[in-house]
Design a protein around this motif. Structure first.
Motif, PDB file in Angstrom:
ATOM      1  N   ARG A 101       0.988  12.934   4.433  1.00 15.01           N
ATOM      2  CA  ARG A 101       0.521  12.080   5.519  1.00 15.01           C
ATOM      3  C   ARG A 101       1.102  10.667   5.388  1.00 15.01           C
ATOM      4  O   ARG A 101       1.611  10.283   4.360  1.00 15.01           O
ATOM      5  N   GLU A 102       0.992   9.912   6.441  1.00 14.58           N
ATOM      6  CA  GLU A 102       1.508   8.552   6.462  1.00 14.58           C
ATOM      7  C   GLU A 102       0.865   7.723   5.351  1.00 14.58           C
ATOM      8  O   GLU A 102      -0.344   7.776   5.140  1.00 14.58           O
ATOM      9  N   ILE A 103       1.690   6.942   4.673  1.00 13.58           N
ATOM     10  CA  ILE A 103       1.196   6.062   3.617  1.00 13.58           C
ATOM     11  C   ILE A 103       1.135   4.633   4.152  1.00 13.58           C
ATOM     12  O   ILE A 103       2.127   4.086   4.626  1.00 13.58           O
ATOM     13  N   THR A 104      -0.043   4.047   4.059  1.00 10.47           N
ATOM     14  CA  THR A 104      -0.234   2.662   4.459  1.00 10.47           C
ATOM     15  C   THR A 104      -1.145   1.993   3.432  1.00 10.47           C
ATOM     16  O   THR A 104      -1.640   2.632   2.511  1.00 10.47           O
ATOM     17  N   ALA A 105      -1.378   0.708   3.633  1.00 10.49           N
ATOM     18  CA  ALA A 105      -2.290   0.003   2.744  1.00 10.49           C
ATOM     19  C   ALA A 105      -3.689   0.602   2.811  1.00 10.49           C
ATOM     20  O   ALA A 105      -4.435   0.589   1.837  1.00 10.49           O
ATOM     21  N   GLN A 106      -4.038   1.163   3.956  1.00 13.68           N
ATOM     22  CA  GLN A 106      -5.396   1.695   4.139  1.00 13.68           C
ATOM     23  C   GLN A 106      -5.558   3.099   3.571  1.00 13.68           C
ATOM     24  O   GLN A 106      -6.680   3.581   3.409  1.00 13.68           O
ATOM     25  N   SER A 107      -4.455   3.785   3.296  1.00 14.35           N
ATOM     26  CA  SER A 107      -4.568   5.178   2.868  1.00 14.35           C
ATOM     27  C   SER A 107      -4.427   5.386   1.371  1.00 14.35           C
ATOM     28  O   SER A 107      -4.478   6.513   0.890  1.00 14.35           O
ATOM     29  N   MET A 108      -4.292   4.323   0.618  1.00 16.14           N
ATOM     30  CA  MET A 108      -3.943   4.508  -0.788  1.00 16.14           C
ATOM     31  C   MET A 108      -5.022   5.221  -1.591  1.00 16.14           C
ATOM     32  O   MET A 108      -4.717   5.820  -2.616  1.00 16.14           O
ATOM     33  N   ASN A 109      -6.248   5.204  -1.179  1.00 18.90           N
ATOM     34  CA  ASN A 109      -7.307   5.849  -1.962  1.00 18.90           C
ATOM     35  C   ASN A 109      -7.369   7.354  -1.759  1.00 18.90           C
ATOM     36  O   ASN A 109      -8.145   8.034  -2.440  1.00 18.90           O
ATOM     37  N   VAL A 110      -6.586   7.894  -0.850  1.00 20.36           N
ATOM     38  CA  VAL A 110      -6.650   9.323  -0.585  1.00 20.36           C
ATOM     39  C   VAL A 110      -5.304  10.009  -0.776  1.00 20.36           C
ATOM     40  O   VAL A 110      -5.128  11.152  -0.369  1.00 20.36           O
ATOM     41  N   LEU A 111      -4.365   9.329  -1.400  1.00 16.16           N
ATOM     42  CA  LEU A 111      -3.040   9.908  -1.563  1.00 16.16           C
ATOM     43  C   LEU A 111      -3.043  11.015  -2.604  1.00 16.16           C
ATOM     44  O   LEU A 111      -3.777  10.949  -3.592  1.00 16.16           O
ATOM     45  N   TRP A 112      -2.216  12.016  -2.396  1.00 18.85           N
ATOM     46  CA  TRP A 112      -2.250  13.219  -3.227  1.00 18.85           C
ATOM     47  C   TRP A 112      -1.667  13.018  -4.618  1.00 18.85           C
ATOM     48  O   TRP A 112      -2.235  13.462  -5.600  1.00 18.85           O
ATOM     49  N   TYR A 113      -0.493  12.411  -4.697  1.00 23.61           N
ATOM     50  CA  TYR A 113       0.228  12.359  -5.967  1.00 23.61           C
ATOM     51  C   TYR A 113       0.572  10.929  -6.350  1.00 23.61           C
ATOM     52  O   TYR A 113       0.989  10.137  -5.510  1.00 23.61           O
ATOM     53  N   TRP A 114       0.440  10.649  -7.654  1.00 26.61           N
ATOM     54  CA  TRP A 114       0.736   9.324  -8.194  1.00 26.61           C
ATOM     55  C   TRP A 114       1.544   9.456  -9.478  1.00 26.61           C
ATOM     56  O   TRP A 114       1.365  10.391 -10.254  1.00 26.61           O
ATOM     57  N   GLY A 115       2.397   8.480  -9.695  1.00 22.62           N
ATOM     58  CA  GLY A 115       3.076   8.376 -10.971  1.00 22.62           C
ATOM     59  C   GLY A 115       2.258   7.520 -11.927  1.00 22.62           C
ATOM     60  O   GLY A 115       1.220   6.969 -11.553  1.00 22.62           O
ATOM     61  N   GLN A 116       2.744   7.406 -13.168  1.00 19.99           N
ATOM     62  CA  GLN A 116       2.021   6.655 -14.188  1.00 19.99           C
ATOM     63  C   GLN A 116       2.265   5.161 -14.099  1.00 19.99           C
ATOM     64  O   GLN A 116       1.465   4.369 -14.610  1.00 19.99           O
ATOM     65  N   GLY A 117       3.352   4.776 -13.502  1.00 18.55           N
ATOM     66  CA  GLY A 117       3.630   3.355 -13.330  1.00 18.55           C
ATOM     67  C   GLY A 117       4.666   2.819 -14.288  1.00 18.55           C
ATOM     68  O   GLY A 117       4.906   3.386 -15.361  1.00 18.55           O
ATOM     69  N   THR A 118       5.279   1.723 -13.887  1.00 15.85           N
ATOM     70  CA  THR A 118       6.252   1.024 -14.730  1.00 15.85           C
ATOM     71  C   THR A 118       5.974  -0.473 -14.632  1.00 15.85           C
ATOM     72  O   THR A 118       5.701  -0.997 -13.550  1.00 15.85           O
ATOM     73  N   GLN A 119       6.037  -1.146 -15.772  1.00 16.07           N
ATOM     74  CA  GLN A 119       5.689  -2.561 -15.822  1.00 16.07           C
ATOM     75  C   GLN A 119       6.857  -3.422 -15.357  1.00 16.07           C
ATOM     76  O   GLN A 119       7.991  -3.244 -15.820  1.00 16.07           O
ATOM     77  N   VAL A 120       6.551  -4.348 -14.476  1.00 12.14           N
ATOM     78  CA  VAL A 120       7.514  -5.368 -14.051  1.00 12.14           C
ATOM     79  C   VAL A 120       6.928  -6.728 -14.418  1.00 12.14           C
ATOM     80  O   VAL A 120       5.804  -7.049 -14.023  1.00 12.14           O
ATOM     81  N   THR A 121       7.688  -7.505 -15.178  1.00 15.64           N
ATOM     82  CA  THR A 121       7.246  -8.828 -15.586  1.00 15.64           C
ATOM     83  C   THR A 121       8.293  -9.850 -15.164  1.00 15.64           C
ATOM     84  O   THR A 121       9.468  -9.716 -15.528  1.00 15.64           O
ATOM     85  N   VAL A 122       7.858 -10.834 -14.396  1.00 15.62           N
ATOM     86  CA  VAL A 122       8.765 -11.872 -13.914  1.00 15.62           C
ATOM     87  C   VAL A 122       8.369 -13.191 -14.573  1.00 15.62           C
ATOM     88  O   VAL A 122       7.253 -13.681 -14.383  1.00 15.62           O
ATOM     89  N   SER A 123       9.274 -13.747 -15.343  1.00 17.79           N
ATOM     90  CA  SER A 123       8.987 -15.000 -16.037  1.00 17.79           C
ATOM     91  C   SER A 123       9.426 -16.190 -15.192  1.00 17.79           C
ATOM     92  O   SER A 123      10.401 -16.116 -14.448  1.00 17.79           O
ATOM     93  N   SER A 124       8.706 -17.288 -15.343  1.00 13.63           N
ATOM     94  CA  SER A 124       9.033 -18.480 -14.555  1.00 13.63           C
ATOM     95  C   SER A 124      10.019 -19.379 -15.279  1.00 13.63           C
ATOM     96  O   SER A 124      10.337 -19.180 -16.433  1.00 13.63           O
TER      97      SER A 124
END
Length: 124
Positions: A101-124
């Motif tokens: 189904r369409e992915i939007t900011a409002q649909s994120m709590n019902v999405l079927w599949y997720w990855g584990q994530g990757t860290q992004v760090t931006v230094s100033s």
């Protein structure tokens, strides 16, 4: 069972660029919407970008418009997030998601599949 694996995160200086990848396996996602979300400790997960399975529709959060670009390679079952002009406030764990189904900011709590994530760090 679809599995999503993100890569490409790391440490970068403000103004720099990174490209995240999310590879899907274990199922057919060629007709799925795919999207990117991010989360920092103590804050709710927030929508970053999403793309229709054929690439004709793309959505972006206002905070990343003009700086981030989402794309996908259907044959490789991979979605990308090109991040340019990075800011310290972009620091977060970035996760990809897939759903028929369409992915939007409002649909994120019902999405079927997720990855584990990757860290992004931006230094100033």
């Amino acid at each position: 069972q679809v599995q999503l694996v993100e890569s490409g995160g790391g440490l970068v200086q403000a103004g720099g660029s990174l490209r995240l990848s999310c590879a899907a396996s274990g199922g057919v996602v060629s007709r799925f919407w795919m999207g990117w979300f991010r989360q920092t400790p103590g804050k709710e997960r927030e929508f970053v970008a999403a793309i229709h399975w054929n690439g004709t529709l793309r959505y972006y959060a206002d905070s990343v418009k003009g700086r981030f670009t989402i794309s996908r390679d259907v044959i490789k079952n991979t979605v990308y997030l090109q991040m340019n002009s990075l800011k310290p406030e972009d620091t977060a764990v970035y996760s990809c998601a897939a759903d028929p189904r369409e992915i939007t900011a409002q649909s994120m709590n019902v999405l079927w599949y997720w990855g584990q994530g990757t860290q992004v760090t931006v230094s100033s």
